[in-house]
Structure formats: C-alpha cells, structure tokens
Design a protein around this motif. Sequence first.
Motif, short mmCIF file in Angstrom:
data_model
loop_
_atom_site.label_atom_id
_atom_site.label_comp_id
_atom_site.label_asym_id
_atom_site.label_seq_id
_atom_site.Cartn_x
_atom_site.Cartn_y
_atom_site.Cartn_z
N MET A 1 0.78 -1.04 -0.04
CA MET A 1 -0.15 0.00 -0.07
C MET A 1 0.86 1.44 0.05
N VAL A 2 2.03 1.33 0.72
CA VAL A 2 2.86 2.38 0.78
C VAL A 2 3.55 2.64 -0.54
N GLN A 3 3.90 1.46 -1.01
CA GLN A 3 4.54 1.51 -2.38
C GLN A 3 3.61 2.12 -3.41
N VAL A 4 2.21 1.96 -3.38
CA VAL A 4 1.38 2.43 -4.30
C VAL A 4 1.14 3.83 -4.43
N LEU A 5 1.18 4.31 -3.11
CA LEU A 5 0.83 6.00 -2.41
C LEU A 5 2.17 6.59 -3.03
N THR A 6 3.41 5.79 -2.88
CA THR A 6 4.61 6.49 -3.23
C THR A 6 4.76 6.59 -4.81
N ASP A 7 4.13 5.64 -5.48
CA ASP A 7 4.31 5.66 -7.06
C ASP A 7 3.54 7.11 -7.43
N VAL A 8 2.32 7.43 -6.87
CA VAL A 8 1.76 8.69 -7.50
C VAL A 8 2.07 9.78 -6.83
N ASP A 9 3.17 9.48 -6.08
CA ASP A 9 3.94 11.01 -5.39
C ASP A 9 3.03 11.69 -4.36
N LEU A 10 2.59 10.75 -3.71
CA LEU A 10 1.54 11.27 -2.49
C LEU A 10 2.56 11.59 -1.11
N VAL A 11 2.24 12.54 -0.27
CA VAL A 11 2.98 12.71 1.04
C VAL A 11 2.01 12.03 2.02
N ILE A 12 2.47 11.26 2.65
CA ILE A 12 1.90 10.53 3.97
C ILE A 12 1.85 11.47 5.09
N SER A 13 0.94 11.95 5.54
CA SER A 13 1.02 12.98 6.71
C SER A 13 1.14 12.35 8.00
N LYS A 14 0.27 11.31 8.11
CA LYS A 14 0.05 10.41 9.37
C LYS A 14 -0.60 9.15 9.03
N SER A 15 -0.13 8.08 9.63
CA SER A 15 -0.80 6.77 9.20
C SER A 15 -0.82 5.97 10.61
N TYR A 16 -2.04 5.18 10.63
CA TYR A 16 -2.24 4.33 11.61
C TYR A 16 -2.62 2.87 10.93
N ILE A 17 -1.83 1.85 11.50
CA ILE A 17 -2.14 0.52 11.00
C ILE A 17 -2.50 -0.44 12.09
N CYS A 18 -3.48 -1.23 11.70
CA CYS A 18 -3.90 -2.19 12.79
C CYS A 18 -4.37 -3.38 11.73
N SER A 19 -3.93 -4.82 12.25
CA SER A 19 -4.31 -6.00 11.62
C SER A 19 -4.06 -7.14 12.54
N ASP A 20 -5.28 -7.82 12.92
CA ASP A 20 -5.33 -8.83 13.81
C ASP A 20 -6.56 -9.55 13.65
N GLY A 21 -6.61 -10.86 14.16
CA GLY A 21 -7.85 -11.53 14.01
C GLY A 21 -8.52 -11.87 12.63
N GLY A 22 -7.46 -11.71 11.63
CA GLY A 22 -8.22 -11.91 10.27
C GLY A 22 -8.69 -10.63 9.80
N TRP A 23 -8.65 -9.30 10.33
CA TRP A 23 -9.03 -8.18 9.84
C TRP A 23 -7.86 -7.27 9.80
N PHE A 24 -8.12 -6.29 8.96
CA PHE A 24 -7.00 -5.06 9.05
C PHE A 24 -7.73 -3.93 8.92
N MET A 25 -7.28 -2.68 9.29
CA MET A 25 -7.67 -1.23 8.98
C MET A 25 -6.33 -0.51 8.86
N ASP A 26 -5.81 -0.12 7.81
CA ASP A 26 -4.84 0.80 7.52
C ASP A 26 -5.39 2.20 7.17
N VAL A 27 -5.03 3.37 7.88
CA VAL A 27 -5.40 4.57 7.74
C VAL A 27 -4.14 5.26 7.22
N PHE A 28 -4.36 6.22 6.03
CA PHE A 28 -3.17 7.14 5.65
C PHE A 28 -3.86 8.56 5.42
N HIS A 29 -3.27 9.41 5.92
CA HIS A 29 -3.54 10.90 5.41
C HIS A 29 -2.76 11.22 4.57
N VAL A 30 -3.13 11.56 3.53
CA VAL A 30 -2.07 11.97 2.43
C VAL A 30 -2.72 13.15 1.53
#
Length: 439
Positions: A1-30
Amino acid sequence: MVQVLTDVDLVISKSYICSDGGWFMDVFHVTDQLGNKITDDTILLYIQQAICAKGSGRGGGGSSHGLLPCTGPMRMRQVWTGQATLEIAGYDRPGLLSEISAGLAELQCQVSAAVAWTHKGRAACIMYLEDKQTVPGLAEIRAHIASVVEAHHHEGEQWAVRIGDPAGIPAAAGPSQTERRLHQLMCANSDNNFQDCCRIGNTISTDTTQVAIDYCKERGYSMVNVKCRDRPKLLFDTVCTLTDMEYEVFHASISSRSSIAIQEYYVRQKDGCTLNSESDRIRVAQSLIAAIERRVSHGLRLEITARNRLGLLSNVSRALRENGLSIMRAEVKTRGEKAIGSFYVTDVSGQEVSQHTVQMLTKEIEGTATIKVMNQYSQRKPSLQKDISSSNIMLTTVNNNTLVKEKEEEQNGRARTSLGGLLWAQLGKISSNFGPIKS
C-alpha cells in the motif's frame, strides 16, 4: 500500500496500521507534494485498482499494467518496462559513475534512466538501457562494465554487476520499486555494519537516528521504536526494510513532533517468532538505521537539463569529476527529447562546494545543458540526541480484545456491533496525538 501511494507522489502526513484476528484497517492521511487535498478522481481510482489488484493476486504493487492511467495534474511517474536493467554495487570511489557511463557510451548503450546512492563508503546504481539495434549483447555489456568496476576496487573488496531483462530482476518496473531494489543492493553490500553506533540498553543510535526494540509480552509482538529527523519517504524506507527482512507489521503508529518523526511498529517474523536473540535485534536495528540514513541528501543539489542524446550521462559525470566534485546521490530520467538529472555533490573530501567551482562547471557545460543550483550546501545534521530525547509522544494501539470479543459474540449468535465502527472509535481517540510526517 505504501508503495502504491509513493508511486503517485503522495505525501503521507500520518498513518495508523492495525491488523489482527483476520481483519485489518490501515489509515493513511495523504496530500500532494504541495500539501493539497487529492481531488483528482483518476488518482483515487488508480490507488483503489492497484491495491485491490495486489490483494487479489492480479498484479498491482505499483505496476500500471492493466490499470487505468493517471491523466490528471498528478501523473504516475515514469515506469521503465521492456528495457535491459543494469545493477551495480560495490565500494564508492571517485569517478566510478563517470567511468561506468563512459563504458556504456563506448558500447553505444543509451541510458534512459538511472538512480545512484552512496552510504558509508558503499555505492549502488540501477540503470535502464534503451533497447536498440546498436546495443550489443547483454553478456558483452556486463563483461565490459564488470572490468570497469573491478578496476575501481582493491583485492578482496566486494562488488557485483548484474544485467538482464526487467523480468529477471526483482521489482524493477517503476520508481518506488527501483528505490526498494537499491535498498536491497546497499544492504547486501554491507552498508549496515555500523562501527560508530552507541548502545544503551535496548537502544542503538547514531547522531541522527535511534532504534529501540522491546518484547511486548502481553501481545506476543516485538515492539520496534524508531526516532529520527522527519523527511520525505521515511515510512516507505522503514516499511520496505522490515518487509524485506521478512517481518510482518501487525500494528503501527506513525507521527511526528516538530522535525522529529516517531514510528512504532509491532512485528513478528513470518514464522510467528519474535526478535528473541540479541543478534537479531542488532541486525534489525542497524538495517533500519541504514535505510533511514542512506537516502538523506548531503551536498549541493544541482538540477541539470539537456537534450537527450547518446553519452549525455557520461559527459555530465565527467564534467563533475574534472571539476573535483564527488556524486553522493543521483537520479536521471528522460522525457521524450529531454533529459533531467538531479545530482547531490561535494568536493572530493566531502566538504562544501565553492561558488567558484559551480561557476566553472556552469561555464563548461553552458550551451549543451542548463544547470541550476537548487539548494544551499547541507552538511550532516548536528546531533539529534537532545531533540530526540525530549520528544515525548504517547503512542497507543487498538486493543486486540475488541476483535476477540466480536468473534465470540458472532459465534454465540448475538447482535454484533460494527467492527469498522469500533476501529474508527479507537482511531478517533488517538488522532489528536498525530502530527505531520513527510513520508
């Protein structure tokens, strides 16, 4: 995911990543490079398609194959496909890039793009060669360049030259993949063996970076804390390093205060093990420090623009060498008939480039290229120990019991609260702690 955002020249201002129990939620402010909100629907659609294709095994990972291209103000950076790729790694020596590019020009090989890094006396370079009838066989090119590189190395010093089609070289299709490959080459070239690290308890640090690794017993993770100066693509560099070392990130909090970036990762190895041995903790800490510091730019930045032609890189790098300049980092790309190069240079002793030298260089290449001084000389930053030690940012992770409770309620047939709502509630509690990070 980070690689895709980097390829389109986006700046990630903050991020929160959570994955456990078969679920995940990754939040990127760009934002875009100017700090503006992304409003171009083609960019948003591209990100959706690229990430979904990656998750379903249909490609992705930043490759534009089969995906809707970005046609708005922000476009995908150049993707180099269908070209022979030349990889070089070894000890850094004055004039090495000049000699390599001269060798390619002698073989009538046109360089369409190139990226070169140096760090801790090591160097790595990836070049993309245009496929033309005049280009000799790959074996002949490799043999010729290998002889050039070998001449710059003393007996017993490690070096490597590899050439092939992009399909034969991992992740060589686009900008972020090229940078990730450079990280791999530099790491294999042992630029992560630090002799000047300071170690206090579980913390390993240099003047500019601190990495601490602990064991989170109640969760069964290794907790990796990174503190350093904030800069663009920091998140990309650290995530790629952990991934290439076969560590999976289950939770992470990415934030910054003033100019200091704080990254906290909860990781396990792919086999489920944590960083139990002392040697593993040292290896991971030193690799992260190297990944952070090898991209830091030192020297005077020169932007050189010229008409694309055979031997252009050789001519420019020779002019830099003849004026007593060493290339610390370089990125060259072509756009149609135009070639653009960014070079970070110092004098041969690593000191500031004089104004007189810049004037001489400008006069020498005037008429064949345009040179611009983009920034003032930047020496290595002063010690950050005081700045980093004073940073006191509370980093919180989502309670895994939420996911366990959800699963139990579902099995017992009771009404289930929205998982997304619970995660967003947790995110809301920690969002106020986040500041900008230029990843």
